[in-house]
Design an enzyme around this catalytic site. Structure first.
Site, short mmCIF file in Angstrom:
data_model
loop_
_atom_site.label_atom_id
_atom_site.label_comp_id
_atom_site.label_asym_id
_atom_site.label_seq_id
_atom_site.Cartn_x
_atom_site.Cartn_y
_atom_site.Cartn_z
N ILE A 13 0.82 -1.21 0.00
CA ILE A 13 0.00 0.00 0.00
C ILE A 13 0.86 1.26 0.00
O ILE A 13 0.55 2.25 -0.69
CB ILE A 13 -0.96 -0.03 1.22
CG1 ILE A 13 -1.99 -1.17 1.05
CG2 ILE A 13 -1.67 1.30 1.39
CD1 ILE A 13 -2.85 -1.43 2.29
N ASP A 54 14.09 3.22 10.47
CA ASP A 54 13.10 2.57 11.32
C ASP A 54 12.24 3.67 11.93
O ASP A 54 12.75 4.49 12.71
CB ASP A 54 13.82 1.77 12.41
CG ASP A 54 12.86 1.12 13.40
OD1 ASP A 54 11.64 1.37 13.33
OD2 ASP A 54 13.34 0.36 14.27
N VAL A 55 10.96 3.70 11.61
CA VAL A 55 10.12 4.82 12.07
C VAL A 55 9.84 4.78 13.58
O VAL A 55 9.30 5.74 14.13
CB VAL A 55 8.79 4.92 11.28
CG1 VAL A 55 9.03 5.42 9.88
CG2 VAL A 55 8.03 3.60 11.28
N SER A 130 -7.04 0.49 10.13
CA SER A 130 -7.51 -0.78 9.58
C SER A 130 -8.94 -1.02 10.02
O SER A 130 -9.36 -0.54 11.09
CB SER A 130 -6.65 -1.94 10.09
OG SER A 130 -7.21 -3.19 9.74
N TYR A 143 -2.91 -5.98 17.21
CA TYR A 143 -3.05 -5.17 15.98
C TYR A 143 -4.29 -4.27 16.01
O TYR A 143 -4.20 -3.07 15.74
CB TYR A 143 -3.10 -6.11 14.78
CG TYR A 143 -3.18 -5.43 13.43
CD1 TYR A 143 -2.13 -4.67 12.93
CD2 TYR A 143 -4.31 -5.56 12.63
CE1 TYR A 143 -2.21 -4.06 11.68
CE2 TYR A 143 -4.40 -4.96 11.39
CZ TYR A 143 -3.34 -4.22 10.92
OH TYR A 143 -3.42 -3.61 9.69
N GLY A 178 -3.43 -7.33 -1.61
CA GLY A 178 -2.07 -6.88 -1.81
C GLY A 178 -1.38 -6.63 -0.50
O GLY A 178 -1.96 -6.82 0.57
N1 LIG Z 1 -2.88 -5.17 3.21
C1 LIG Z 1 -3.94 -5.21 3.97
O1 LIG Z 1 -4.77 -6.12 3.86
C2 LIG Z 1 -4.18 -4.14 5.01
C3 LIG Z 1 -5.47 -4.06 5.57
C4 LIG Z 1 -5.70 -3.10 6.55
C5 LIG Z 1 -4.68 -2.23 6.93
N2 LIG Z 1 -3.43 -2.34 6.38
C6 LIG Z 1 -2.40 -1.40 6.83
O2 LIG Z 1 -1.84 -0.78 5.69
C7 LIG Z 1 -0.47 -0.43 5.95
C8 LIG Z 1 0.41 -0.97 4.84
O3 LIG Z 1 0.27 -2.39 4.82
P1 LIG Z 1 0.77 -3.30 3.61
O4 LIG Z 1 -0.28 -4.30 3.39
O5 LIG Z 1 1.23 -2.47 2.47
O6 LIG Z 1 2.00 -4.03 4.33
P2 LIG Z 1 3.41 -4.52 3.76
O7 LIG Z 1 3.91 -5.50 4.77
O8 LIG Z 1 3.29 -4.96 2.34
O9 LIG Z 1 4.29 -3.19 3.80
C9 LIG Z 1 4.60 -2.56 5.01
C10 LIG Z 1 5.93 -1.85 4.86
O10 LIG Z 1 6.25 -1.24 6.12
C11 LIG Z 1 7.63 -1.41 6.36
N3 LIG Z 1 7.91 -1.32 7.79
C12 LIG Z 1 7.59 -2.22 8.76
N4 LIG Z 1 8.07 -1.81 9.94
C13 LIG Z 1 8.71 -0.63 9.73
C14 LIG Z 1 9.44 0.27 10.55
N5 LIG Z 1 9.61 0.02 11.87
N6 LIG Z 1 9.95 1.39 9.99
C15 LIG Z 1 9.79 1.63 8.66
N7 LIG Z 1 9.14 0.82 7.83
C16 LIG Z 1 8.60 -0.31 8.35
C17 LIG Z 1 7.95 -2.80 5.80
O11 LIG Z 1 9.33 -2.97 5.55
C18 LIG Z 1 7.09 -2.81 4.53
O12 LIG Z 1 7.81 -2.34 3.41
C19 LIG Z 1 -0.17 -1.00 7.34
O13 LIG Z 1 -0.27 0.02 8.30
C20 LIG Z 1 -1.23 -2.04 7.54
O14 LIG Z 1 -1.49 -2.27 8.90
C21 LIG Z 1 -3.17 -3.28 5.43
#
Ligand SMILES: NC(=O)c1ccc[n+]([C@@H]2O[C@H](COP(=O)([O-])OP(=O)(O)OC[C@H]3O[C@@H](n4cnc5c(N)ncnc54)[C@H](O)[C@@H]3O)[C@@H](O)[C@H]2O)c1
Length: 256
Positions: A13, A54-55, A130, A143, A178
């Site tokens: 995302i 690292d955020v 989420s 979570y 995704g």
């Molecule tokens: N994909 C889904 O189904 C979904 C649904 C609801 C909410 N979300 C939320 O959307 C957001 C993005 O999710 P996604 O599906 O793209 O996940 P993803 O795992 O594909 O990508 C997350 C990214 O965050 C990075 N990351 C993790 N910890 C970190 C840190 N400490 N510092 C910097 N970067 C860090 C990872 O390296 C990764 O590149 C998240 O907040 C997730 O909770 C996703």
């Protein structure tokens, strides 16, 4: 072109949000703990830069913002992780790791942004929550609590920072085809079962989330703050649609 910062931007995302914001005319700084992947990802988006950070590491976040040399107009807190396990047995380290990346890091990055935006006359922040922060997913550990915490923290920031010209909102993705959910939807039977429960009849895409972020970060949303916008095809509010009622019952309760 104004600067937009997106965290967790190496993939999923966060990458789609970065792409969309670049299309909308922002110069995008893509942050991710996976430095190599975010550098590669940034090379695919015109004008973008990738930064390994690292955020959840406050000094590193502060140094990253200082290095930009300009105040971002938009910051998107998208980095997130999930650790599954039943609450009865979940390791405390997993519980706390999820709080740290999803909730504490959102505060660290939002505050770093807001301190600078306040001096520059304002800006916009969008936090990714989420549907799990609205309706708990079983075995999702901390979570849901972390995401609900982000939604309330966002409201508090909106109240405290509104007079500084800072708007702050959330986008709450639903069932997204995704990113971190890829392993879930690679199972065709799970995919079909989940799709069938969505009123709009399909899973969401990363681009659906990016479109909502782009709107909330734009001047078109200039009177919107403190909101948590569900982008979920209607699934979170549709529980009663999945509960049976006898067809013969056409009236209930007092009739006169
Ligand atoms: N994909 C889904 O189904 C979904 C649904 C609801 C909410 N979300 C939320 O959307 C957001 C993005 O999710 P996604 O599906 O793209 O996940 P993803 O795992 O594909 O990508 C997350 C990214 O965050 C990075 N990351 C993790 N910890 C970190 C840190 N400490 N510092 C910097 N970067 C860090 C990872 O390296 C990764 O590149 C998240 O907040 C997730 O909770 C996703």
């Amino acid at each position: 072109m104004a600067l937009a910062v997106v965290t967790g931007a190496a993939r999923g995302i966060g990458f789609a949000i970065s792409n969309r914001l670049a299309d909308d005319g922002w110069t995008v700084a893509m942050l991710d703990v996976d430095g190599e992947a975010v550098t590669t990802a940034a090379s695919k988006i015109a004008g973008a830069i990738g930064v390994g950070v690292d955020v959840a590491d406050e000094p590193a976040v502060e140094a990253t913002f200082d290095a930009f040399g300009e105040t971002p107009g938009l910051v998107v807190n998208n980095a997130g992780i999930v650790r599954f396990g039943p609450l009865m047995d979940l390791e405390l380290a997993k519980f706390e790791a999820v709080l740290r990346v999803n909730l504490t890091a959102t505060y660290i990055v939002a505050r770093a942004a807001a301190r600078r935006m306040a001096k520059a006359g304002g800006g916009a922040i969008v936090n990714i929550t989420s549907m799990n922060g609205v309706a708990p997913g079983p075995n999702a550990g901390s979570y849901g609590a972390a995401k609900a915490g982000v939604a309330l923290l966002t409201q508090q920031m909106a109240v405290e920072w509104g007079h500084l010209g800072i708007r702050i909102n959330c986008v709450a993705p639903g069932l997204i085809d995704g990113g971190m959910s890829e392993p879930i939807y690679s199972d065709p039977s799970i995919r079909e079962a989940r799709e069938s429960k969505v009123p709009l009849g399909r899973l969401g895409s990363s681009e659906d989330i990016a479109a909502a972020v782009a709107f909330l970060g734009s001047s078109q949303a200039s009177y919107i703050t403190g909101q948590n916008l569900l982008v979920d095809g209607g699934v979170t509010m549709s529980i009663i649609a999945h509960l049976p009622r006898p067809a013969a019952v056409d009236t209930v309760g007092m009739t006169k």
